[in-house]
Every structure is written in C-alpha cells, then in structure tokens.
Design an enzyme around this catalytic site. Structure first.
Site, PDB file in Angstrom:
ATOM      1  N   ASP A 122       0.806  -1.228   0.000  1.00 60.84           N
ATOM      2  CA  ASP A 122       0.000   0.000   0.000  1.00 60.84           C
ATOM      3  C   ASP A 122       0.834   1.270   0.000  1.00 60.84           C
ATOM      4  O   ASP A 122       0.415   2.309   0.529  1.00 60.84           O
ATOM      5  CB  ASP A 122      -0.964   0.021   1.209  1.00 60.84           C
ATOM      6  CG  ASP A 122      -1.874  -1.190   1.211  1.00 60.84           C
ATOM      7  OD1 ASP A 122      -2.177  -1.695   0.121  1.00 60.84           O
ATOM      8  OD2 ASP A 122      -2.283  -1.616   2.308  1.00 60.84           O
ATOM      9  N   LYS A 151       1.791   2.225  -5.105  1.00 59.72           N
ATOM     10  CA  LYS A 151       2.327   1.681  -6.369  1.00 59.72           C
ATOM     11  C   LYS A 151       1.397   1.997  -7.551  1.00 59.72           C
ATOM     12  O   LYS A 151       1.857   2.411  -8.618  1.00 59.72           O
ATOM     13  CB  LYS A 151       2.515   0.159  -6.240  1.00 59.72           C
ATOM     14  CG  LYS A 151       3.505  -0.244  -5.155  1.00 59.72           C
ATOM     15  CD  LYS A 151       3.565  -1.742  -4.958  1.00 59.72           C
ATOM     16  CE  LYS A 151       2.340  -2.365  -4.343  1.00 59.72           C
ATOM     17  NZ  LYS A 151       2.076  -1.989  -2.944  1.00 59.72           N
ATOM     18  N   GLY A 180      -4.575  -4.177  -3.845  1.00 58.26           N
ATOM     19  CA  GLY A 180      -5.557  -3.132  -4.140  1.00 58.26           C
ATOM     20  C   GLY A 180      -4.762  -1.899  -4.513  1.00 58.26           C
ATOM     21  O   GLY A 180      -4.110  -1.301  -3.655  1.00 58.26           O
ATOM     22  N   HIS A 181      -4.740  -1.566  -5.774  1.00 60.51           N
ATOM     23  CA  HIS A 181      -3.928  -0.442  -6.259  1.00 60.51           C
ATOM     24  C   HIS A 181      -4.847   0.704  -6.664  1.00 60.51           C
ATOM     25  O   HIS A 181      -5.677   0.559  -7.557  1.00 60.51           O
ATOM     26  CB  HIS A 181      -3.050  -0.901  -7.432  1.00 60.51           C
ATOM     27  CG  HIS A 181      -2.003  -1.904  -7.029  1.00 60.51           C
ATOM     28  ND1 HIS A 181      -1.092  -2.444  -7.890  1.00 60.51           N
ATOM     29  CD2 HIS A 181      -1.731  -2.452  -5.815  1.00 60.51           C
ATOM     30  CE1 HIS A 181      -0.303  -3.280  -7.229  1.00 60.51           C
ATOM     31  NE2 HIS A 181      -0.677  -3.307  -5.973  1.00 60.51           N
ATOM     32  N   GLN A 209       1.996  -5.958  -3.256  1.00 63.49           N
ATOM     33  CA  GLN A 209       2.448  -6.081  -1.862  1.00 63.49           C
ATOM     34  C   GLN A 209       3.758  -5.293  -1.674  1.00 63.49           C
ATOM     35  O   GLN A 209       3.983  -4.340  -2.399  1.00 63.49           O
ATOM     36  CB  GLN A 209       2.623  -7.562  -1.459  1.00 63.49           C
ATOM     37  CG  GLN A 209       1.307  -8.333  -1.331  1.00 63.49           C
ATOM     38  CD  GLN A 209       0.743  -8.815  -2.646  1.00 63.49           C
ATOM     39  OE1 GLN A 209       1.413  -9.460  -3.431  1.00 63.49           O
ATOM     40  NE2 GLN A 209      -0.518  -8.517  -2.905  1.00 63.49           N
TER      41      GLN A 209
HETATM   42  P1  GDP Z   1      -0.783   0.424  -3.532  1.00 61.88           P
HETATM   43  O1  GDP Z   1      -1.353  -0.874  -3.087  1.00 61.88           O
HETATM   44  O2  GDP Z   1       0.696   0.490  -3.308  1.00 61.88           O
HETATM   45  O3  GDP Z   1      -1.137   0.793  -4.946  1.00 61.88           O
HETATM   46  O4  GDP Z   1      -1.421   1.545  -2.591  1.00 61.88           O
HETATM   47  P2  GDP Z   1      -2.965   1.654  -2.151  1.00 61.88           P
HETATM   48  O5  GDP Z   1      -3.744   2.153  -3.298  1.00 61.88           O
HETATM   49  O6  GDP Z   1      -3.413   0.410  -1.497  1.00 61.88           O
HETATM   50  O7  GDP Z   1      -2.856   2.713  -0.989  1.00 61.88           O
HETATM   51  C1  GDP Z   1      -2.342   3.979  -1.182  1.00 61.88           C
HETATM   52  C2  GDP Z   1      -3.410   4.997  -0.768  1.00 61.88           C
HETATM   53  O8  GDP Z   1      -2.826   6.270  -0.619  1.00 61.88           O
HETATM   54  C3  GDP Z   1      -4.498   5.163  -1.810  1.00 61.88           C
HETATM   55  O9  GDP Z   1      -5.699   5.512  -1.164  1.00 61.88           O
HETATM   56  C4  GDP Z   1      -3.979   6.333  -2.645  1.00 61.88           C
HETATM   57  O10 GDP Z   1      -5.029   7.036  -3.308  1.00 61.88           O
HETATM   58  C5  GDP Z   1      -3.352   7.186  -1.581  1.00 61.88           C
HETATM   59  N1  GDP Z   1      -2.184   7.980  -1.991  1.00 61.88           N
HETATM   60  C6  GDP Z   1      -1.212   7.665  -2.886  1.00 61.88           C
HETATM   61  N2  GDP Z   1      -0.252   8.613  -2.878  1.00 61.88           N
HETATM   62  C7  GDP Z   1      -0.630   9.542  -1.980  1.00 61.88           C
HETATM   63  C8  GDP Z   1      -0.041  10.747  -1.494  1.00 61.88           C
HETATM   64  O11 GDP Z   1       1.038  11.154  -1.883  1.00 61.88           O
HETATM   65  N3  GDP Z   1      -0.738  11.435  -0.534  1.00 61.88           N
HETATM   66  C9  GDP Z   1      -1.937  11.014  -0.051  1.00 61.88           C
HETATM   67  N4  GDP Z   1      -2.530  11.732   0.887  1.00 61.88           N
HETATM   68  N5  GDP Z   1      -2.511   9.876  -0.481  1.00 61.88           N
HETATM   69  C10 GDP Z   1      -1.856   9.142  -1.412  1.00 61.88           C
HETATM   70  P1  IMO Z   2      -0.910  -4.116  -2.300  1.00 60.32           P
HETATM   71  O1  IMO Z   2      -0.446  -4.646  -3.637  1.00 60.32           O
HETATM   72  C1  IMO Z   2      -1.020  -4.597   2.027  1.00 60.32           C
HETATM   73  C2  IMO Z   2      -1.129  -8.684   3.595  1.00 60.32           C
HETATM   74  C3  IMO Z   2      -2.399  -9.132   4.284  1.00 60.32           C
HETATM   75  C4  IMO Z   2      -1.837 -10.144   5.260  1.00 60.32           C
HETATM   76  C5  IMO Z   2      -0.721 -10.797   4.463  1.00 60.32           C
HETATM   77  C6  IMO Z   2      -1.120 -12.085   3.775  1.00 60.32           C
HETATM   78  O2  IMO Z   2      -2.202  -3.409  -2.350  1.00 60.32           O
HETATM   79  O3  IMO Z   2       0.178  -3.347  -1.638  1.00 60.32           O
HETATM   80  P2  IMO Z   2      -2.654 -12.761   1.725  1.00 60.32           P
HETATM   81  O4  IMO Z   2      -4.006 -12.311   1.316  1.00 60.32           O
HETATM   82  O5  IMO Z   2      -1.606 -12.506   0.719  1.00 60.32           O
HETATM   83  O6  IMO Z   2      -2.657 -14.175   2.211  1.00 60.32           O
HETATM   84  O7  IMO Z   2      -2.297 -11.884   3.013  1.00 60.32           O
HETATM   85  O8  IMO Z   2      -0.338  -9.846   3.488  1.00 60.32           O
HETATM   86  N1  IMO Z   2      -1.315  -8.162   2.221  1.00 60.32           N
HETATM   87  C7  IMO Z   2      -1.239  -6.872   1.897  1.00 60.32           C
HETATM   88  N2  IMO Z   2      -1.072  -5.782   2.673  1.00 60.32           N
HETATM   89  N3  IMO Z   2      -1.101  -4.462   0.695  1.00 60.32           N
HETATM   90  C8  IMO Z   2      -1.247  -5.545  -0.096  1.00 60.32           C
HETATM   91  O9  IMO Z   2      -1.203  -5.464  -1.451  1.00 60.32           O
HETATM   92  C9  IMO Z   2      -1.374  -6.817   0.501  1.00 60.32           C
HETATM   93  N4  IMO Z   2      -1.564  -8.074   0.024  1.00 60.32           N
HETATM   94  C10 IMO Z   2      -1.507  -8.883   1.089  1.00 60.32           C
HETATM   95  O10 IMO Z   2      -3.029  -8.057   4.919  1.00 60.32           O
HETATM   96  O11 IMO Z   2      -1.265  -9.480   6.343  1.00 60.32           O
HETATM   97 MG    MG Z   3      -2.894  -1.576  -1.835  1.00 62.04          MG
END
Ligand code: GDP
Ligand code: IMO
Ligand code: MG
Length: 423
Positions: A13, A16, A40-41, A224
């Site tokens: 998270d 990415k 979840g991107h 991840q």
């Molecule tokens: P990913 O899994 O690495 O793609 O990241 P996620 O989408 O799960 O989580 C990142 C969260 O932070 C999302 O809600 C984005 O919209 C938000 N986000 C990304 N970059 C920034 C930033 O620079 N500032 C803020 N406030 N939010 C951000």
């Molecule tokens: P993105 O790509 C954050 C965590 C889960 C759990 C562990 C194992 O959005 O960064 P799994 O479902 O793979 O068996 O879960 O890994 N986890 C993540 N945490 N971002 C993710 O993906 C994750 N994918 C799995 O919360 O702790």
């Molecule tokens: Mg994510």
C-alpha cells in the site's frame, strides 16, 4: 531494452498504483508479475478514484499493453468484476489486456481453504485478505494447480473436479465452521471463466522476449511490499509470493541481467494491514493522526491499517534485497503539521544496538532507536515543484538519501496523478 521494476519497499500500500499510472506514458508495456487480488492499487485522476486488484495499473492509458504475467494468480470472479467496472467507464481493455497462459487460477475452494486455514489458527492468524492466495500458490508449488492455458483444453473440467474434491476433503480436515454453497460458487466461477476466455491469452515469456528485442519499454508492477515477501518478509506473516525484484524475473521470464531501473516506493511513514511484527508501530495520537489524515484503510478489505514512524533499518534492507536505483517517497503531505518526526535508525536487540534486520523482529526482542526531525506546517498538496517544498522536509529527505545511499527522485503530495513532484 531493459525491463524497469516498480516495487513496494514496506508492507504494501505504498502507492504503487498511483505511480505506475503516472509513469505509464513512458512505457509500451505494463506487466504484473506476482500476487493476485490480495492487491488493491488505487489511481486517482479527473476527480475519479479507481481500485485495481489484478489488472495492471497502466490500463487507463490507451497506448500501453497491460500484461498479467505467469507469476500472478487470477480469480476469474474478481477479474470479471474488475472488467465490468472498466466497461462502465468505457475503458477499451480488449485491445490492451493480455494474460499469460502460465498464470494460475484461484478456484472457489482455494478461497474456502484460506478461510479454513485462518479460522484454525485462531489468534495466530496471518490476517490474510482471504482471497485464496496462499492455497493457490501451495497448489502451484505442489504441482497441482490449474493454469489459464488449461481452460483452453477439453478435459480441464475433470482436472478442476478432482482438485475441488481434494480441497473439500482438506476443508473438512480443518474441522472449523465454514459455511458454503459450492454449487453456487461454481456457477459464478464458470460464468467468469467464459469472460476470461474472451480475452487474449499469450505465451508471455516469449512476448516479453520479443518486446525487448524490438526495443519496447517495459515496466513491471509489483504488488504487496518487500516485508511481505515469502522469503525475506516477516515470515510467517507474509504473502505467498516473492514480492522482491527476483520475483519479476520468475514472474515474467525476464533474465536478471535484463533488469534496468529498480524504482523503490515507500511512504514517508509506515503502515501495515493484517497481523505480524511492526517495530515502529504507534498506539498514540500520532498514529491515529497518520491513519486519519492518510485515510489508511485497506483498498481490498477496508480494514484499518496500523501506522507508525518510518523504519530505516527495514527500508535499507529492502533497498539491498531489491537493488533499488531510485526512491520515490509517498504521502509526504500526511506528515504536515507534526511538530516533530521520528525515524528509526537502529534496533536495540538482545542488549546490543544493531542496524540490520535480524531473524526475529517481534516486539519482545526489539525496541526501535529513533532520530528526531523538526516537522513542517505547510500544506504540500498544492505544490508542484521541488523548489516549493519546505526546508524541514528537504532535511528529512536529505537524511534518508544519505542513509539509504540512493536518491529520492519523486515526492508524492496527494493521491491525484497531478500531485506528483519530480526532483
Ligand atoms: P498500492 O497498493 O501500493 O497501490 O497503494 P494503495 O492504493 O493500497 O494505498 C495507497 C493509498 O494512498 C491510496 O488511497 C492512494 O489514493 C493514496 N495515496 C497515494 N499517494 C498519496 C499521497 O502522496 N498522498 C496522499 N494523501 N494519499 C496518497
Ligand atoms: P498491495 O499490492 C497490504 C497482507 C495481508 C496479510 C498478508 C497475507 O495493495 O500493496 P494474503 O491475502 O496474501 O494471504 O495476506 O499480506 N497483504 C497486503 N497488505 N497491501 C497488499 O497489497 C497486501 N496483500 C496482502 O493483509 O497481512
Ligand atoms: Mg494496496
């Protein structure tokens, strides 16, 4: 041409999805190489938010091809839902989305097995997203899995039945209370398989090889983060794939000497969702503020993310394992208004001060050693250039660059595509 990688350096998270979307205009092909719908991107542009789980984050750019590589595990049901959402937004994915025949399928019973395994663990549960990731990779390495290419074969449903029957016996073995109606789940699954079949399946390693030969630019999108890597993460509280740079080689068929830039992406603080050790975790008002201002809720499960200070020991480890060539710092805007900031620069471990990640980082073994920084008051979210960044943030960045011996080339100051500052 070399293949560039974009990888999360923490527990996922990091942002990415946002950055892959920002960088896609520089690339011909965006390729996911591991993980599955546990990811979840999030992408934000034109006032809209999009969350992708299995589909690469370049999908909103018409000119880029988006490849789901052999290292990915696909749940056809979730995949279909993602496609439906894209269709609602008039995204013409049929031209650009391609899938490796060697990618493994997540069956409904894999999801049930995930739930049964977690239920049987009680307090020691991993905190899995329950998408069937662990059981699917177990079948892959156990040589029992079903791959995308199999569904083109006539007898594949026999193979499916045999595996699903075996899974049902395994679910019984767990002896936990899991309610399910397999017939209903299978109906949905086989409908989704038909949708999947309408997409283009390819021998993706050959595709990648030819693309490189033709001088096409490729960006591999990690899912991840490094601390969730099956080998180098905080085992057993990890996911079941190699989330680190080497995973891109096996998950796409790219030779190690064909890797170019390795973009390492991290938040200006740290978050983690699910169970497992987290040395710099905060249980006070500062942690609460990070979670609230940063909207730290899982993009896949909606669970609140645990928050804490930046852990430089862990970040250095991730830079080493991945061979990071450029860093990208996300969510700097969330730290605006903190009077002071802390960065963990060492651990106290068995009476000694260490600066590497030891075998065991559970709270009873480790306490973080912090360096303090002055915070900044300025709102960063409207800033467009590096010259506008406050002096205190520049000092924070300079310290990290020195410690990590790697330049921070991008600072993200908000979720929107536009809120991105290149240094
Ligand atoms: P990913 O899994 O690495 O793609 O990241 P996620 O989408 O799960 O989580 C990142 C969260 O932070 C999302 O809600 C984005 O919209 C938000 N986000 C990304 N970059 C920034 C930033 O620079 N500032 C803020 N406030 N939010 C951000
Ligand atoms: P993105 O790509 C954050 C965590 C889960 C759990 C562990 C194992 O959005 O960064 P799994 O479902 O793979 O068996 O879960 O890994 N986890 C993540 N945490 N971002 C993710 O993906 C994750 N994918 C799995 O919360 O702790
Ligand atoms: Mg994510």
């Amino acid at each position: 041409m070399a293949v560039d990688l974009l990888l999360g350096l923490q527990w996922g998270d990091e942002g990415k999805g946002k950055i892959v979307d920002v960088l896609t205009s520089n690339y011909n092909i965006i390729a996911r190489f591991q993980g599955g719908p546990n990811a979840g991107h999030t992408l934000v542009f034109n006032g809209m938010k999009h969350v992708l789980h299995t589909i690469p984050s370049g999908i909103f750019h018409e000119d880029a091809a988006n490849l789901v590589g052999n290292g990915v595990v696909i749940d056809p049901v979730i995949f279909k839902k993602e496609l439906d959402k894209l269709e609602d937004q008039n995204v013409d994915y049929r031209k650009s989305l391609i899938i490796s025949r060697k990618a493994h399928l997540i069956l409904p019973t894999h999801r049930l097995l995930d739930a049964a395994s977690e239920a049987s663990k009680g307090k020691a549960k991993i905190g899995s997203t329950l998408k069937g990731i662990g059981p699917t990779y177990m079948d892959k390495t156990g040589r029992n899995g079903i791959r995308v290419g199999d569904i083109e074969l006539e007898n594949w449903k026999e193979k499916y039945r045999a595996l699903a029957n075996k899974h049902e016996a395994m679910i019984d073995f767990y002896n936990v209370d899991i309610q399910y109606d397999l017939e209903e789940l299978e109906l949905e699954f086989f409908q989704a398989i038909e949708t999947l079949k309408s997409l283009k399946f390819i021998d993706s390693e050959e595709y990648i090889f030819q693309a490189q030969k033709e001088g096409k630019s490729i960006l591999a999108e990690g899912a991840q983060g490094s601390l969730l890597d099956i080998d180098f993460g905080t085992y057993p509280y990890v996911t079941s794939s190699n989330t680190t740079a080497a995973g891109a080689c096996t998950g796409l068929g790219v030779a190690p000497n064909k890797i170019g830039e390795v973009f390492g992406i991290f938040k200006a603080y740290t978050t983690r969702v699910g169970s497992g050790p987290f040395p710099t975790e905060l249980f006070d008002e500062d942690g609460e503020t990070m979670g609230r201002v940063g909207h730290e809720f899982g993009a896949t499960t909606g669970r609140s993310r645990r928050c804490g200070w930046l852990d430089l020991v862990a970040l250095k480890y991730a830079c080493q394992i991945n061979g990071v060539t450029q860093l990208m710092m996300m969510k700097a805007d969330v730290l605006s208004g903190f009077k002071s900031l802390k960065v963990c620069t060492a651990y106290k471990y068995k009476g000694k001060t260490i600066t590497h990640l030891p075998f065991n980082i559970e709270a009873e073994n480790i306490s973080p050693v912090y360096t303090d920084f002055k915070g900044w008051k300025e709102d960063l979210t409207e800033m467009e250039e590096a010259s506008q960044l406050p002096q205190e943030l520049n000092a924070y960045i300079a310290f990290l660059e020195k410690e990590l011996e790697t330049p921070i080339k991008l600072v993200s100051v908000g979720p929107d595509r536009k809120q991105t500052i290149f240094k």
